[in-house]
Design an enzyme around this catalytic site. Sequence first.
Site, PDB file in Angstrom:
ATOM      1  N   ARG A  22      17.920  16.152 -33.636  1.00  0.00           N
ATOM      2  CA  ARG A  22      19.074  15.463 -33.045  1.00  0.00           C
ATOM      3  C   ARG A  22      20.187  16.459 -32.686  1.00  0.00           C
ATOM      4  O   ARG A  22      20.889  16.290 -31.695  1.00  0.00           O
ATOM      5  CB  ARG A  22      19.590  14.387 -33.999  1.00  0.00           C
ATOM      6  N   LYS A  48       7.624  -1.004 -41.458  1.00  0.00           N
ATOM      7  CA  LYS A  48       8.796  -1.896 -41.436  1.00  0.00           C
ATOM      8  C   LYS A  48       8.457  -3.170 -40.685  1.00  0.00           C
ATOM      9  O   LYS A  48       8.974  -3.439 -39.599  1.00  0.00           O
ATOM     10  CB  LYS A  48       9.989  -1.173 -40.819  1.00  0.00           C
ATOM     11  N   GLY A  95      11.673   7.553 -36.262  1.00  0.00           N
ATOM     12  CA  GLY A  95      11.682   8.760 -37.080  1.00  0.00           C
ATOM     13  C   GLY A  95      10.305   9.191 -37.535  1.00  0.00           C
ATOM     14  O   GLY A  95       9.868  10.320 -37.322  1.00  0.00           O
ATOM     15  N   GLY A 145      16.133   2.509 -34.748  1.00  0.00           N
ATOM     16  CA  GLY A 145      16.524   1.125 -34.479  1.00  0.00           C
ATOM     17  C   GLY A 145      16.895   0.881 -33.031  1.00  0.00           C
ATOM     18  O   GLY A 145      16.530  -0.139 -32.434  1.00  0.00           O
TER      19      GLY A 145
HETATM   20  N1  LIG Z   1      -1.650   0.690 -43.521  1.00  0.00           N
HETATM   21  C1  LIG Z   1      -0.510   1.207 -44.032  1.00  0.00           C
HETATM   22  N2  LIG Z   1      -0.202   0.981 -45.326  1.00  0.00           N
HETATM   23  C2  LIG Z   1       0.928   1.493 -45.852  1.00  0.00           C
HETATM   24  N3  LIG Z   1       1.844   2.243 -45.175  1.00  0.00           N
HETATM   25  C3  LIG Z   1       1.563   2.475 -43.887  1.00  0.00           C
HETATM   26  C4  LIG Z   1       0.392   1.984 -43.256  1.00  0.00           C
HETATM   27  N4  LIG Z   1       0.405   2.403 -41.978  1.00  0.00           N
HETATM   28  C5  LIG Z   1       1.546   3.124 -41.809  1.00  0.00           C
HETATM   29  N5  LIG Z   1       2.245   3.173 -42.965  1.00  0.00           N
HETATM   30  C6  LIG Z   1       3.522   3.839 -43.206  1.00  0.00           C
HETATM   31  O1  LIG Z   1       4.462   3.484 -42.198  1.00  0.00           O
HETATM   32  C7  LIG Z   1       5.536   4.436 -42.286  1.00  0.00           C
HETATM   33  C8  LIG Z   1       6.256   4.563 -40.969  1.00  0.00           C
HETATM   34  O2  LIG Z   1       6.618   3.266 -40.589  1.00  0.00           O
HETATM   35  P1  LIG Z   1       8.039   3.000 -39.853  1.00  0.00           P
HETATM   36  O3  LIG Z   1       7.984   1.580 -39.446  1.00  0.00           O
HETATM   37  O4  LIG Z   1       9.136   3.472 -40.728  1.00  0.00           O
HETATM   38  O5  LIG Z   1       7.876   3.979 -38.595  1.00  0.00           O
HETATM   39  P2  LIG Z   1       9.059   4.432 -37.600  1.00  0.00           P
HETATM   40  O6  LIG Z   1       9.679   3.194 -37.014  1.00  0.00           O
HETATM   41  O7  LIG Z   1       8.507   5.452 -36.681  1.00  0.00           O
HETATM   42  O8  LIG Z   1      10.095   5.142 -38.562  1.00  0.00           O
HETATM   43  P3  LIG Z   1      11.707   4.986 -38.574  1.00  0.00           P
HETATM   44  O9  LIG Z   1      11.934   3.620 -39.114  1.00  0.00           O
HETATM   45  O10 LIG Z   1      12.107   6.088 -39.504  1.00  0.00           O
HETATM   46  O11 LIG Z   1      12.216   5.132 -37.179  1.00  0.00           O
HETATM   47  C9  LIG Z   1       4.872   5.722 -42.727  1.00  0.00           C
HETATM   48  O12 LIG Z   1       5.572   6.201 -43.864  1.00  0.00           O
HETATM   49  C10 LIG Z   1       3.438   5.336 -43.069  1.00  0.00           C
HETATM   50  O13 LIG Z   1       2.980   5.917 -44.285  1.00  0.00           O
HETATM   51  O1  LIG Z   2      19.387   6.989 -37.657  1.00  0.00           O
HETATM   52  C1  LIG Z   2      19.665   6.077 -36.841  1.00  0.00           C
HETATM   53  O2  LIG Z   2      18.870   5.176 -36.485  1.00  0.00           O
HETATM   54  C2  LIG Z   2      21.039   6.093 -36.190  1.00  0.00           C
HETATM   55  O3  LIG Z   2      21.756   7.228 -36.616  1.00  0.00           O
HETATM   56  C3  LIG Z   2      21.808   4.807 -36.513  1.00  0.00           C
HETATM   57  O4  LIG Z   2      22.048   4.751 -37.890  1.00  0.00           O
HETATM   58  P1  LIG Z   2      22.463   3.292 -38.527  1.00  0.00           P
HETATM   59  O5  LIG Z   2      21.190   2.488 -38.537  1.00  0.00           O
HETATM   60  O6  LIG Z   2      23.001   3.638 -39.899  1.00  0.00           O
HETATM   61  O7  LIG Z   2      23.514   2.705 -37.606  1.00  0.00           O
END
Ligand SMILES: Nc1ncnc2c1ncn2[C@@H]1O[C@H](COP(=O)(O)OP(=O)(O)OP(=O)(O)O)[C@@H](O)[C@H]1O
Ligand SMILES: O=C(O)[C@H](O)COP(=O)(O)O
Length: 398
Positions: free
Chosen positions: A38, A199, A356, A379
């Site tokens: 970033r 998530k 992320g 997000g």
């Molecule tokens: N079948 C599964 N069982 C358990 N965990 C899983 C499975 N598939 C993926 N994951 C987990 O999902 C996580 C990533 O999911 P997330 O929804 O946070 O992704 P992202 O949206 O790219 O991340 P961020 O929310 O940081 O932007 C990883 O830590 C991974 O280990």
């Molecule tokens: O890491 C993020 O997704 C951005 O920095 C926004 O952070 P926030 O979800 O705490 O607003």
Amino acid sequence: MATKFKTLDDAELAGKRVLVRVDLNVPMKDGKVTDATRIERVLPTIREIADKGGRVILLAHFGRPKGQAVPEMSLKPIVPALSEKLGRPVGFAEDCVGPVADGIVANMKDGDILLLENTRFHKEEEKNETGFVSKLAALGDVYVNDAFSAAHRAHATTEGLAHHMPSYAGRTMQAELEALEKGLGSPERPVVAVVGGAKVSTKIDLLSNLVKKVDALVIGGGMANTFLAAKGVNVGKSLCEHDLADTARQIMKNAEEAGCAIVLPLDAVVAAEFKAGADSDIVAVDAVPSEKMILDVGPKTVAAVNEWIDKAKTLVWNGPLGAFEIQPFDKATMSAARHAAERTKEGALVTVAGGGDTVSALNQAGVAGDFTYVSTAGGAFLEWMEGKALPGVEVLKA
Ligand SMILES: Nc1ncnc2c1ncn2[C@@H]1O[C@H](COP(=O)(O)OP(=O)(O)OP(=O)(O)O)[C@@H](O)[C@H]1O
Ligand SMILES: O=C(O)[C@H](O)COP(=O)(O)O
């Protein structure tokens, strides 16, 4: 579709105090930045404004301090990394408003760069409170937003300020919006979305809208387990939001009505626990042992996903297909990411990804640089995928 907002090309910057909103909410460990993506993304904007004689006043948040001056969430530890990557000195103000900030800003010269302390140390930031916005606005003549990843927040520094002075998109904001326009704004069809990860509850609602915008939705990760369970499949001890089964069924219905193919796992990699070296088996999804958990999608599923990637002209991706951090549960994500990267390099596919852990997975596959665009947003990327208007972007259009 042409961009509907002004960029730095339109801005008068020489001699101006330029308030630049950036996202420095970066991973830290023991006071050190562990992923500088970033920071690197905002360097061009900072350099350009300074080189054009602007006085760069950086506004940013860090973490969620809830309006308190939490020492562990100070932006001060980021100054050395920022200065080193810029190759220029960066000043720091211990507060983003008040006499501290006023004094330091008043002494700035053209080309100087200053980082103000975490805006979220003031609860008024997240409230977008007018008095706080006015105090910030008094520090600048021009506003630049270079923080797409915070643009889903209607806060004082992401939205409020833009009503007070000439406002422009920074270079990374501009690049993000132009790329995302290619991804889902006016994409070349067929469009395939890949949504996975853990998530489930925060992402499942976006799928309702997404299925109206894409030709196929590949579902992996914990999200897939939830959809499989909603179809009556026994997913054993897998990560799964059973209470979202009705939502999942509704989404599958919406998809059918919209003509969007839902691509669910055919086979799975299962293990008794999620740890390195755990014994794992490949089973059909209707043969998951009750005492096991699905940690990746299997080879038959990977083949099906790659077939969809071959059919697609545009691919949008958030969330890994499996628990990619630990082998062998990374296989599906690595395979699909590398296949998508190959198709992108051949010029057959536009690939846009965000999130992320998604960025980490693409880096682990060694292909983040081969995708058309990789967003640092989490997000905000999801809300954009859902088709929501992002306050920090809308206000730039006005
Ligand atoms: N079948 C599964 N069982 C358990 N965990 C899983 C499975 N598939 C993926 N994951 C987990 O999902 C996580 C990533 O999911 P997330 O929804 O946070 O992704 P992202 O949206 O790219 O991340 P961020 O929310 O940081 O932007 C990883 O830590 C991974 O280990
Ligand atoms: O890491 C993020 O997704 C951005 O920095 C926004 O952070 P926030 O979800 O705490 O607003």
